[in-house]
Design an enzyme around this catalytic site. Structure first.
Site, mmCIF file in Angstrom:
data_model
loop_
_atom_site.group_PDB
_atom_site.id
_atom_site.type_symbol
_atom_site.label_atom_id
_atom_site.label_comp_id
_atom_site.label_asym_id
_atom_site.label_seq_id
_atom_site.Cartn_x
_atom_site.Cartn_y
_atom_site.Cartn_z
ATOM 1 N N TYR A 1 0.875 -1.176 0.000
ATOM 2 C CA TYR A 1 0.000 0.000 0.000
ATOM 3 C C TYR A 1 0.914 1.229 0.000
ATOM 4 O O TYR A 1 0.916 2.029 0.929
ATOM 5 C CB TYR A 1 -0.897 0.042 1.243
ATOM 6 C CG TYR A 1 -1.910 -1.060 1.401
ATOM 7 C CD1 TYR A 1 -2.103 -2.033 0.429
ATOM 8 C CD2 TYR A 1 -2.708 -1.123 2.538
ATOM 9 C CE1 TYR A 1 -3.042 -3.032 0.600
ATOM 10 C CE2 TYR A 1 -3.647 -2.120 2.708
ATOM 11 C CZ TYR A 1 -3.805 -3.073 1.740
ATOM 12 O OH TYR A 1 -4.737 -4.066 1.907
HETATM 13 C C1 LIG Z 1 -7.929 -2.075 -5.892
HETATM 14 C C2 LIG Z 1 -6.741 -2.679 -5.215
HETATM 15 C C3 LIG Z 1 -6.897 -3.831 -4.449
HETATM 16 C C4 LIG Z 1 -5.820 -4.407 -3.807
HETATM 17 N N1 LIG Z 1 -5.997 -5.545 -3.083
HETATM 18 C C5 LIG Z 1 -4.944 -6.118 -2.476
HETATM 19 C C6 LIG Z 1 -5.079 -7.321 -1.728
HETATM 20 O O1 LIG Z 1 -6.161 -7.894 -1.618
HETATM 21 N N2 LIG Z 1 -3.973 -7.839 -1.138
HETATM 22 C C7 LIG Z 1 -2.756 -7.264 -1.267
HETATM 23 O O2 LIG Z 1 -1.791 -7.784 -0.739
HETATM 24 N N3 LIG Z 1 -2.598 -6.130 -1.952
HETATM 25 C C8 LIG Z 1 -3.655 -5.547 -2.554
HETATM 26 N N4 LIG Z 1 -3.466 -4.392 -3.261
HETATM 27 C C9 LIG Z 1 -2.130 -3.799 -3.336
HETATM 28 C C10 LIG Z 1 -1.287 -4.503 -4.409
HETATM 29 O O3 LIG Z 1 -0.825 -5.746 -3.922
HETATM 30 C C11 LIG Z 1 -0.068 -3.648 -4.747
HETATM 31 O O4 LIG Z 1 -0.483 -2.430 -5.274
HETATM 32 C C12 LIG Z 1 0.845 -4.377 -5.734
HETATM 33 O O5 LIG Z 1 2.097 -3.744 -5.744
HETATM 34 C C13 LIG Z 1 0.221 -4.373 -7.098
HETATM 35 O O6 LIG Z 1 0.923 -5.142 -8.003
HETATM 36 P P1 LIG Z 1 0.786 -4.781 -9.549
HETATM 37 O O7 LIG Z 1 1.619 -5.746 -10.292
HETATM 38 O O8 LIG Z 1 -0.673 -4.703 -9.880
HETATM 39 O O9 LIG Z 1 1.336 -3.348 -9.524
HETATM 40 P P2 LIG Z 1 2.419 -2.487 -10.388
HETATM 41 O O10 LIG Z 1 1.964 -1.071 -10.241
HETATM 42 O O11 LIG Z 1 2.595 -3.032 -11.743
HETATM 43 O O12 LIG Z 1 3.736 -2.721 -9.569
HETATM 44 C C14 LIG Z 1 3.903 -2.335 -8.216
HETATM 45 C C15 LIG Z 1 5.386 -2.154 -7.906
HETATM 46 O O13 LIG Z 1 6.107 -3.356 -8.180
HETATM 47 C C16 LIG Z 1 7.044 -3.153 -9.229
HETATM 48 N N5 LIG Z 1 6.960 -4.320 -10.120
HETATM 49 C C17 LIG Z 1 5.885 -4.707 -10.846
HETATM 50 N N6 LIG Z 1 6.169 -5.834 -11.517
HETATM 51 C C18 LIG Z 1 7.432 -6.172 -11.208
HETATM 52 C C19 LIG Z 1 8.275 -7.239 -11.607
HETATM 53 N N7 LIG Z 1 7.860 -8.172 -12.448
HETATM 54 N N8 LIG Z 1 9.530 -7.294 -11.129
HETATM 55 C C20 LIG Z 1 9.954 -6.329 -10.263
HETATM 56 N N9 LIG Z 1 9.204 -5.291 -9.853
HETATM 57 C C21 LIG Z 1 7.944 -5.211 -10.316
HETATM 58 C C22 LIG Z 1 6.607 -1.876 -9.902
HETATM 59 O O14 LIG Z 1 7.676 -1.255 -10.564
HETATM 60 C C23 LIG Z 1 6.069 -1.086 -8.743
HETATM 61 O O15 LIG Z 1 7.131 -0.541 -8.003
HETATM 62 C C24 LIG Z 1 -4.545 -3.800 -3.914
HETATM 63 C C25 LIG Z 1 -4.393 -2.647 -4.674
HETATM 64 C C26 LIG Z 1 -5.469 -2.083 -5.318
HETATM 65 C C27 LIG Z 1 -5.283 -0.832 -6.131
#
Ligand SMILES: Cc1cc2nc3c(=O)[nH]c(=O)nc-3n(C[C@H](O)[C@H](O)[C@H](O)COP(=O)(O)OP(=O)(O)OC[C@H]3O[C@@H](n4cnc5c(N)ncnc54)[C@H](O)[C@@H]3O)c2cc1C
Ligand SMILES: *[C@@H]1O[C@H](CO)[C@@H](O)[C@H](O)[C@H]1NC(C)=O
Ligand SMILES: *[C@@H]1O[C@H](CO)[C@@H](O)[C@H](O)[C@H]1NC(C)=O
Ligand SMILES: *[C@@H]1O[C@H](CO)[C@@H](O)[C@H](O)[C@H]1NC(C)=O
Ligand SMILES: *[C@@H]1O[C@H](CO)[C@@H](O)[C@H](O)[C@H]1NC(C)=O
Ligand SMILES: *[C@@H]1O[C@H](CO)[C@@H](O)[C@H](O)[C@H]1NC(C)=O
Ligand SMILES: *[C@@H]1O[C@H](CO)[C@@H](O)[C@H](O)[C@H]1NC(C)=O
Ligand SMILES: *[C@@H]1O[C@H](CO)[C@@H](O)[C@H](O)[C@H]1NC(C)=O
Ligand SMILES: *[C@@H]1O[C@H](CO)[C@@H](O)[C@H](O)[C@H]1NC(C)=O
Ligand SMILES: *[C@@H]1O[C@H](CO)[C@@H](O)[C@H](O)[C@H]1NC(C)=O
Ligand SMILES: *[C@@H]1O[C@H](CO)[C@@H](O)[C@H](O)[C@H]1NC(C)=O
Ligand SMILES: *[C@@H]1O[C@H](CO)[C@@H](O)[C@H](O)[C@H]1NC(C)=O
Length: 540
Positions: free
Chosen positions: A479
Site C-alpha cells: 500500500y
Molecule cells: C484495488 C486494489 C486492491 C488491492 N488488493 C490487495 C489485496 O487484496 N492484497 C494485497 O496484498 N494487496 C492488494 N493491493 C495492493 C497490491 O498488492 C499492490 O499495489 C501491488 O504492488 C500491485 O501489483 P501490480 O503488479 O498490480 O502493480 P504495479 O503497479 O505493476 O507494480 C507495483 C510495484 O512493483 C514493481 N513491479 C511490478 N512488476 C514487477 C516485476 N515483475 N519485477 C519487479 N518489480 C515489479 C513496480 O515497478 C512497482 O514498483 C490492492 C491494490 C489495489 C489498487
C-alpha cells in the site's frame, strides 16, 4: 540561510531538469536505435513491442492498467517508450539500452501501485509493461506452478481452478492486482491466515538483474531470493516469473456478510471483533469494511461496519463456531452461504452474477470506488478503545458527498503469527491483531478535490497515530505511501533518510535489504521514490 538553501536546491533541480529536457530528445532516438540494433533477428523482432507517442495505440496501452486517475492527468510525466516484451531478450535489450542512454526503467505488471510508481517517474524513463508475459503453467501432480509476472491474480486463480478445483494459491483478493507487484511486496488475501502471504509460497523465480543476467534461485543466491519475496517491487531487478507452491482448498467454502450501523451497536461490535477475529481458527478470513451510509429512517449519515468472513469449510461447522466465539454479532443460519472456492472469489470482487471467466478480465470496469484515490495503511497491536473508535467515526462523517471513504480491517493471527519476522522481508507478524487499509476516493479532479481529500486522509492518519503500532509505525509496502518518506531523487539518498520509511515497511529487515541491494545493484540502476538504496551511493 534556510531560504538560500532552498533557492539553491530549486536551482539545482531546474538545472538538472533542463539538461534532461535537452538530453531526452536525443537519448530517445539513440535509445530506439540501440534497441533495434541490439535485436537484429526477425524471428523475435523487437519493433513489434515498442511504442512511442507516435504510435496510435501508445495512450491506450499506457492507460490500460492505470487504476488511479491521479496518475493519468495531462501533467503526469509520460514514458518516452513503452516496451511490452514477448521474450526475455526484449527485457535484456531494454536494460542494456536504457543504461547506455541514461534512461530509467519502470516495470509494470498489474499497475496497481498506490503511488503510480510503475509507470510515472520524474526523470526521462521507459516502461517495461509485462502484459504479454502472463502464462500460468500448472503442475497438478507436484502442486506447483510457474507464473509469469504479468498475470493478474484473477488469471492465476482461474488457471489453477481450471486444472483442479481443489488447488489454489494464497494471493490478493482483488482480481486485477498483478502477480508481479503483489508478490514483490507480500500479497495477502483470503487464504493468508492459513497459508501465509503469496511471497511465503514462492519456491523459485526467474529474474533479470541490472547487468541483464537471467538468474534463478540457485544462481541469484538466497539473499537476493529472500529480498525479492516482499522487499517491494522495482528495487532488485525484473522478475519474469515465479515458481509457486499450490495449496489445498475444500469443495465448499462458507461466507457471511452482515452490516451494522452505529445505531445497531457497530462501535461495541467492532470493539469486540478486535479480541475475537485474530484468534479465530486459520480457516477463517475475517474482514470488517467501514464506510458511511444514510440511516434508513431519517436520512442522517451514520457509520456502517460490515462484518465479512470466508471460511474454508461448510456452514455446519462455521455457524456454531461463530455462535460460540462472537454471539454478540447476532448471526443467524441464513447469513451463512455455502459456495465453491471460485465462487467466493467472484463474490469478494462484487461479481457474484458473473461466470468465473470474468477473472480473466483485466479491465477496471467493475470497480465500485470512484477512480481518484489516496490510500494508507496501519497495523494494530493493541485493541482500540471504544472512545477512539468514536473519534474515528467523527472523521468519517466529516467527508462531504463528493468523497467515498472506506476503511478495511483485515484480521491477522493464524499462521501469520507463527512465521518468523525475518523469514521474508514482510515483518508484520507476531503480535499483529489486524491491518487497516484507509482509502478515500473521489470522482473528479476539479474543485481542489485531490488537495482536499488528501489532506483529510493525512488528518485521519495523524488522528490514528496513538492507537496503532509505534516505533516504528508499521506500514504495508504494497500500500505504497510517499507521505511516509521518499528517496531524494535529485541528490544523494542517505541510508539514514531511507531508513525512516524503510523501517516502517520492513522493520530491521530493512538492513538486510540494503545489504542485498548494495551487493547486487550497487549503482542503483533499479530505482524509484521508495526503492531500497545501496550503501555509499551518490547520484549527481
Ligand atoms: C484495488 C486494489 C486492491 C488491492 N488488493 C490487495 C489485496 O487484496 N492484497 C494485497 O496484498 N494487496 C492488494 N493491493 C495492493 C497490491 O498488492 C499492490 O499495489 C501491488 O504492488 C500491485 O501489483 P501490480 O503488479 O498490480 O502493480 P504495479 O503497479 O505493476 O507494480 C507495483 C510495484 O512493483 C514493481 N513491479 C511490478 N512488476 C514487477 C516485476 N515483475 N519485477 C519487479 N518489480 C515489479 C513496480 O515497478 C512497482 O514498483 C490492492 C491494490 C489495489 C489498487
Ligand atoms: C540471429 O539468428 C542467427 C541464425 O538463426 C543466429 O546464428 C544468431 O545467433 C542470431 N543472433 C541473435 C543476436 O540472436
Ligand atoms: C510504432 O511505430 C514504429 C514506427 O512507425 C513502428 O516501427 C513500430 O512497429 C510501431 N509499434 C507497434 C507496436 O506497432
Ligand atoms: C487515457 O486517459 C486519459 C485520462 O483519463 C484520457 O484523457 C485519454 O482520453 C485516455 N486515452 C485513451 C486512448 O484511452
Ligand atoms: C524467447 O524466445 C525463444 C526463441 O524464440 C524461446 O525459446 C523462449 O521460450 C522465449 N522466452 C520467453 C520467456 O518467452
Ligand atoms: C477435493 O477435496 C475434497 C475434500 O476437501 C475431496 O473430497 C475430493 O476428493 C477432492 N477432489 C480431488 C479431485 O482431489
Ligand atoms: C456443498 O454444499 C452443497 C450445497 O450447499 C451441499 O449440497 C454439499 O453437500 C456440500 N458438499 C460438501 C462436500 O460438503
Ligand atoms: C445494542 O446493545 C445493547 C446493550 O448491550 C442492547 O441492549 C441492544 O439490544 C443492542 N442493539 C442492537 C440493535 O443489537
Ligand atoms: C444521503 O442523503 C443525502 C442527503 O439527503 C443525499 O444527497 C445522498 O445522495 C444520500 N446518499 C446515499 C448513498 O443514499
Ligand atoms: C436519525 O435517526 C437516528 C437513528 O436511526 C438518530 O440517532 C438520529 O438522532 C436521527 N437524527 C435526526 C436529525 O432526527
Ligand atoms: C444479481 O442478480 C440478481 C437477480 O437477477 C439481482 O437481484 C442482483 O441485484 C444482482 N446483483 C448484482 C451485484 O448485480
Ligand atoms: C482551490 O484552492 C485555492 C487555494 O487553496 C482557492 O483559492 C480556490 O478558490 C479553490 N478552488 C475551488 C474551486 O475550490
Amino acid at each position: 540561510m534556510k531560504s538560500l538553501h532552498r533557492s539553491l536546491s530549486l536551482l539545482f533541480i531546474v538545472v538538472c531538469s533542463l539538461s534532461w529536457v535537452s538530453a531526452s530528445a536525443n537519448s530517445h532516438d539513440d535509445f530506439l536505435e540501440c534497441l533495434y540494433s541490439y535485436h537484429p533477428n526477425e524471428s523475435s523482432s523487437i519493433t513489434q513491442v515498442i511504442y512511442t507517442e507516435t504510435n496510435s495505440s501508445y495512450l491506450a496501452l499506457l492507460n490500460s492498467s492505470i487504476r488511479n486517475l491521479r496518475f493519468s492527468t495531462p501533467n503526469t510525466p509520460k514514458p518516452l517508450v513503452i516496451v511490452t516484451p514477448l521474450n526475455i531478450s526484449h527485457v535484456q535489450a531494454t536494460i542494456y539500452c536504457s543504461k547506455k542512454h541514461g534512461l530509467e526503467i519502470r516495470t509494470r505488471s498489474g499497475g496497481h501501485d498506490f503511488e503510480g510508481l510503475s509507470f510515472v517517474s520524474p526523470v526521462p524513463f521507459v516502461v517495461i509493461d509485462l502484459v504479454n508475459l502472463r502464462s500460468v503453467d500448472v503442475d497438478v501432480e507436484n502442486e506447483e506452478a510457474w507464473v509469469q509476472s504479468g498475470a493478474s491474480v484473477g488469471e492465476v486463480y482461474y488457471r489453477i481452478n481450471e486444472r483442479s478445483t481443489n488447488l489454489s494459491f494464497p494471493a490478493a483478493v482483488f482480481r486485477t492486482v498483478g502477480i508481479g507487484g503483489s508478490i514483490s511486496g507480500g500479497g495477502d488475501g483470503s487464504l493468508f491466515r492459513k497459508y501465509g502471504l503469496s511471497a511465503d509460497n514462492v519456491i523459485d523465480a526467474q529474474l533479470v538483474d541490472a547487468n541483464g543476467r537471467v538468474l534463478d534461485r540457485r544462481s541469484m543466491g538466497e539473499d537476493l531470493f529472500w529480498a525479492i519475496r516482499g522487499g517491494g517491487g522495482g528495487s532488485f531487478g525484473i522478475v519474469i516469473s515465479w515458481k509457486i507452491k499450490l495449496v489445498h482448498v475444500p469443495s465448499n467454502v462458507t461466507f457471511f456478510s452482515v452490516g451494522r450501523t452505529l445505531e445497531q451497536n457497530a462501535t461495541q461490535l467492532l470493539h469486540r471483533w478486535q479480541y475475537v477475529a485474530p484468534n479465530l481458527p486459520n480457516d477463517v478470513y475475517p474482514v470488517v469494511t467501514i464506510s458511511t451510509t444514510n440511516a434508513s429512517e431519517n436520512g442522517t449519515k451514520t457509520v456502517l461496519a460490515t462484518f465479512i468472513s470466508l471460511f474454508q469449510g461448510g456452514a455446519d461447522e462455521f455457524f456454531p463456531l461463530m455462535q460460540e466465539r462472537f454471539p454478540e454479532l447476532g448471526l443467524v443460519k441464513e447469513d451463512f452461504i455455502e459456495m465453491t472456492w471460485i465462487e467466493s472469489l467472484l463474490l469478494m470482487n462484487g461479481l457474484s452474477n458473473e461466470t468465473s471467466e470474468i477473472l480473466l478480465d483485466r479491465s477496471n470496469r467493475y470497480t465500485i470506488l470512484p477512480p481518484f484515490a489516496k490510500s494508507k495503511s496501519d497495523y494494530v497491536r493493541e485493541p482500540m478503545p471504544e472512545i477512539a473508535l468514536q473519534g474515528l467515526w467523527l472523521h468519517l462523517l466529516e467527508v462531504d458527498e463528493g468523497g467515498t471513504a472506506v476503511l478495511n480491517f483485515f484480521a491477522h493471527g493464524g499462521i501469520m503469527e507463527e512465521i518468523s519476522e525475518t523469514e521474508t522481508p514482510y515483518p508484520h507478524r507476531k503480535g499483529t491483531l489486524y491491518k487497516i487499509s484507509y482509502v478515500i476516493a473521489w470522482q473528479e479532479e476539479e474543485n481542489n478535490n485531490s488537495q482536499r481529500y488528501i489532506s483529510w486522509m493525512r488528518k485521519l492518519y495523524s488522528y490514528m497515530g496513538p492507537f496503532v503500532s509505534k516505533s516504528p509505525r508499521e506500514a504495508y509496502v504494497n500500500y505504497r505511501d510517499l507521505d511516509i518518506g521518499s528517496n531524494n531523487y535529485y541528490g544523494k539518498t542517505s541510508y539514514k533518510q531511507a531508513s525512516n520509511w524503510g523501517r516502517k515497511y520492513f522493520k530491521n529487515n530493512f538492513d538486510r535489504l540494503v545489504y542485498v541491494k548494495t551487493k547486487t545493484d550497487p549503482k542503483n540502476f533499479f530505482k524509484h521514490e521508495q526503492s531500497i538504496p545501496p550503501l555509499l551511493h551518490y547520484t549527481s
